[in-house]
Design a protein around this motif. Sequence first.
Motif, PDB file in Angstrom:
ATOM      1  N   MET A 176       3.111 -10.776  -1.673  1.00 48.52           N
ATOM      2  CA  MET A 176       2.735  -9.399  -1.320  1.00 48.52           C
ATOM      3  C   MET A 176       1.842  -9.358  -0.081  1.00 48.52           C
ATOM      4  N   GLU A 177       0.947 -10.322   0.028  1.00 43.91           N
ATOM      5  CA  GLU A 177       0.063 -10.378   1.189  1.00 43.91           C
ATOM      6  C   GLU A 177       0.891 -10.521   2.473  1.00 43.91           C
ATOM      7  N   THR A 187       3.029  -7.229   3.032  1.00 51.21           N
ATOM      8  CA  THR A 187       2.199  -6.121   3.521  1.00 51.21           C
ATOM      9  C   THR A 187       1.800  -6.331   4.976  1.00 51.21           C
ATOM     10  N   GLU A 188       1.370  -7.542   5.310  1.00 51.34           N
ATOM     11  CA  GLU A 188       1.010  -7.856   6.707  1.00 51.34           C
ATOM     12  C   GLU A 188       2.200  -7.638   7.637  1.00 51.34           C
ATOM     13  N   VAL A 221       4.959  -5.681   7.171  1.00 53.72           N
ATOM     14  CA  VAL A 221       5.265  -4.254   7.306  1.00 53.72           C
ATOM     15  C   VAL A 221       4.252  -3.588   8.234  1.00 53.72           C
ATOM     16  N   ASP A 222       2.962  -3.825   7.977  1.00 53.56           N
ATOM     17  CA  ASP A 222       1.914  -3.165   8.763  1.00 53.56           C
ATOM     18  C   ASP A 222       1.930  -3.562  10.234  1.00 53.56           C
ATOM     19  N   LYS A 259       5.119   1.905  10.809  1.00 50.83           N
ATOM     20  CA  LYS A 259       4.152   2.872  10.298  1.00 50.83           C
ATOM     21  C   LYS A 259       4.916   4.133   9.926  1.00 50.83           C
ATOM     22  N   GLU A 273       5.509   2.734   4.044  1.00 53.64           N
ATOM     23  CA  GLU A 273       4.631   2.779   2.869  1.00 53.64           C
ATOM     24  C   GLU A 273       5.452   2.600   1.593  1.00 53.64           C
ATOM     25  N   LYS A 307       6.230  -1.042   0.876  1.00 56.11           N
ATOM     26  CA  LYS A 307       5.118  -1.778   0.264  1.00 56.11           C
ATOM     27  C   LYS A 307       4.978  -1.429  -1.215  1.00 56.11           C
ATOM     28  N   ALA A 335       5.520  -4.121  -4.211  1.00 54.22           N
ATOM     29  CA  ALA A 335       4.471  -4.349  -5.210  1.00 54.22           C
ATOM     30  C   ALA A 335       5.009  -4.154  -6.620  1.00 54.22           C
TER      31      ALA A 335
END
Length: 128
Positions: free
Chosen positions: A84-85, A88-89, A91-92, A96, A101, A104, A108
């Motif tokens: 997940m880390e 998320t990194e 995607v971010d 945007k 969102e 993510k 999760a």
Amino acid sequence: MAIHDITTIEDIKLLVNTFYDKVQKDTYIGVIFNEKIQKRWPEHLEKMYKFWQTILLEQHTYSGSPFPPHKHLPVDQSHFDRWMEIFTETVDSLFKGIVAEEAKVRAANMAYMFNYKIEYFRNLEKKL
């Protein structure tokens, strides 16, 4: 290049390719992925394009059950946390917007459910 939302299959491919490139090199979860997938990375990536295209763009190109191939992986919550880390990194760093969102949130939820089911089947097998 301006960061935008995930809207096309090209965006999905960028997300998937960038994410799995990081995963393959990761010292914690990379070994597990590389051992399981071995030389089938192109097929795995193609499947992931279709999976995320179906979930995020509502273009139904994926069919199948995503959980069974993961059922016996030697993983626990810490592996899903790292997954997940990285997700998320990734995607971010690339996107945007609402769909980013959503990606993510979906990841999760999937990580939680996969971990829960893996633990469930592990405990069930111990009882047998």
